[in-house]
Design an enzyme around this catalytic site. Structure first.
Site, PDB file in Angstrom:
ATOM      1  N   GLU A  52      10.747   0.922  -9.975  1.00 32.16           N
ATOM      2  CA  GLU A  52      10.490   0.676  -8.515  1.00 32.16           C
ATOM      3  C   GLU A  52       8.969   0.402  -8.568  1.00 32.16           C
ATOM      4  O   GLU A  52       8.079   1.032  -9.655  1.00 32.16           O
ATOM      5  CB  GLU A  52      10.682   2.185  -7.910  1.00 32.16           C
ATOM      6  CG  GLU A  52      10.192   1.991  -6.504  1.00 32.16           C
ATOM      7  CD  GLU A  52       9.829   2.967  -5.785  1.00 32.16           C
ATOM      8  OE1 GLU A  52      10.094   4.371  -5.931  1.00 32.16           O
ATOM      9  OE2 GLU A  52       9.265   2.853  -4.391  1.00 32.16           O
ATOM     10  N   ASP A  74       2.981  -4.172  -0.074  1.00 34.44           N
ATOM     11  CA  ASP A  74       2.407  -4.853   1.130  1.00 34.44           C
ATOM     12  C   ASP A  74       2.359  -6.302   1.338  1.00 34.44           C
ATOM     13  O   ASP A  74       2.870  -7.190   0.562  1.00 34.44           O
ATOM     14  CB  ASP A  74       0.735  -5.010  -0.062  1.00 34.44           C
ATOM     15  CG  ASP A  74       0.758  -3.855  -0.427  1.00 34.44           C
ATOM     16  OD1 ASP A  74       1.213  -2.585   0.288  1.00 34.44           O
ATOM     17  OD2 ASP A  74      -0.496  -3.632  -1.322  1.00 34.44           O
ATOM     18  N   ASP A  79       9.483  -2.605   6.415  1.00 29.78           N
ATOM     19  CA  ASP A  79       9.069  -2.791   7.765  1.00 29.78           C
ATOM     20  C   ASP A  79       8.898  -3.900   9.047  1.00 29.78           C
ATOM     21  O   ASP A  79       8.504  -4.121   9.629  1.00 29.78           O
ATOM     22  CB  ASP A  79       8.068  -2.036   8.221  1.00 29.78           C
ATOM     23  CG  ASP A  79       6.808  -1.539   7.960  1.00 29.78           C
ATOM     24  OD1 ASP A  79       6.346  -2.037   6.566  1.00 29.78           O
ATOM     25  OD2 ASP A  79       5.856  -1.830   8.862  1.00 29.78           O
TER      26      ASP A  79
HETATM   27  C1  LIG Z   1       3.498  -0.026   1.259  1.00 29.89           C
HETATM   28  S1  LIG Z   1       2.906   1.327  -0.063  1.00 29.89           S
HETATM   29  C2  LIG Z   1       4.852   2.315   0.148  1.00 29.89           C
HETATM   30  C3  LIG Z   1       4.684   3.094  -1.189  1.00 29.89           C
HETATM   31  C4  LIG Z   1       5.982   3.897  -0.992  1.00 29.89           C
HETATM   32  N1  LIG Z   1       7.235   2.740  -2.201  1.00 29.89           N
HETATM   33  C5  LIG Z   1       7.415   3.879   0.415  1.00 29.89           C
HETATM   34  O1  LIG Z   1       7.422   3.283   0.706  1.00 29.89           O
HETATM   35  O2  LIG Z   1       6.472   4.930   1.225  1.00 29.89           O
HETATM   36  C6  LIG Z   1       2.571  -0.257  -1.103  1.00 29.89           C
HETATM   37  C7  LIG Z   1       2.147   0.398  -2.735  1.00 29.89           C
HETATM   38  O3  LIG Z   1       2.699  -0.179  -3.477  1.00 29.89           O
HETATM   39  C8  LIG Z   1       1.370  -0.448  -4.301  1.00 29.89           C
HETATM   40  N2  LIG Z   1       0.551  -1.984  -5.160  1.00 29.89           N
HETATM   41  C9  LIG Z   1       1.486  -2.296  -3.836  1.00 29.89           C
HETATM   42  N3  LIG Z   1       1.819  -4.349  -5.111  1.00 29.89           N
HETATM   43  C10 LIG Z   1       0.777  -3.289  -6.534  1.00 29.89           C
HETATM   44  C11 LIG Z   1       1.675  -4.025  -7.329  1.00 29.89           C
HETATM   45  N4  LIG Z   1       0.881  -5.331  -7.798  1.00 29.89           N
HETATM   46  N5  LIG Z   1       1.455  -3.186  -8.359  1.00 29.89           N
HETATM   47  C12 LIG Z   1       1.650  -1.809  -8.195  1.00 29.89           C
HETATM   48  N6  LIG Z   1       1.827  -1.409  -7.716  1.00 29.89           N
HETATM   49  C13 LIG Z   1       1.404  -1.786  -5.985  1.00 29.89           C
HETATM   50  C14 LIG Z   1       0.340  -0.256  -3.087  1.00 29.89           C
HETATM   51  O4  LIG Z   1      -0.511   0.260  -4.338  1.00 29.89           O
HETATM   52  C15 LIG Z   1       1.003   1.342  -2.016  1.00 29.89           C
HETATM   53  O5  LIG Z   1       1.264   1.923  -3.182  1.00 29.89           O
END
Ligand SMILES: C[S@@+](CC[C@H](N)C(=O)[O-])C[C@H]1O[C@@H](n2cnc3c(N)ncnc32)[C@H](O)[C@@H]1O
Length: 217
Positions: free
Chosen positions: A44, A118, A154
């Protein structure tokens, strides 16, 4: 997900040391070596606070899971959850998804999950989206032939962008839904973000992508 630095962060990470993959070189060469038991590996990217990966680890004890998260304060909570659950089939990498592109052994993983990644809303930022074609090329290389990407969001615009990227890369898609929680899909494991969005009645978009079995496909 912006967050104030957690109190005693380093100590708490140290307490979860057995769950963190620190020797990335060894992991890249032989990803199975970090797990006590053999099994297919699912990854993941962006695991957040770890609700999804913890439940997956519990539900599928014969699968090994690697969760990657770039924010240490967030992954810390995920590691603590997995430790509390006493799982041995979930490990964590503190870092960016880009670590997968650097000399990772080919065909190492069976499945990859992107949950509420993101959206990088501005069009100039599209290359940062984890469903951008350059990332798909990396996934294709590190997944086994016929390996899968399971994607939930979403964000309708990100979903539409992603479907177009999958199509442009000639990838097969299945189980596409524009309203996961009112669909017939029964295997769903909720994430933190998903729980929040579901409470607000927002639709969740989901699809599965199947990578090629061989060159001719
Ligand atoms: C919007 S949150 C969603 C968290 C979780 N997957 C959920 O659905 O509750 C996106 C997460 O992805 C991480 N993230 C975004 N881009 C990433 C990357 N290139 N490598 C590692 N983590 C990343 C962010 O730090 C954040 O914690």
């Amino acid at each position: 997900m912006r967050m104030r630095k957690k109190k005693h962060r380093e100590d708490r990470i140290e307490n979860c040391k057995e769950y963190q993959i620190e020797n990335l070189e060894a992991f890249r060469e032989d990803p199975c070596s970090v797990f006590p038991n053999p099994g297919p590996i699912h990854i993941e990217i962006g695991c957040g606070k770890g609700k999804f990966i913890t439940q997956m680890g519990q539900k599928y004890p014969n699968i090994n899971f690697v969760a990657i998260e770039k924010c240490p304060d967030v992954i810390l909570m995920a590691m603590e959850k997995v430790k509390e659950a006493g799982l041995t089939n979930v490990k964590f990498i503190i870092g960016d998804a880009k670590i997968l592109s650097d000399s990772m052994k080919d065909h190492s993983f069976e499945r990859l999950y992107l949950n509420f990644s993101d959206p990088w809303k501005k069009s100039g930022q599209k290359k940062r989206r984890l469903t951008y074609r350059d990332f798909l090329a990396i996934y294709e290389r590190i997944l086994i032939p016929g390996g899968e990407l399971h994607f939930k969001t979403d964000n309708r615009k990100l979903f539409e962008f992603s479907l177009n990227e999958f199509a442009d890369c000639d990838l097969k898609m299945r189980n596409i839904t524009f309203d996961l929680h009112n669909s017939r899909f029964e295997e769903n494991v909720m994430t933190e973000y998903e729980t929040l969005f579901a409470e607000q009645g927002m639709p969740i978009y989901r699809c599965e992508v199947i990578f090629r079995q061989n060159e001719e496909e």
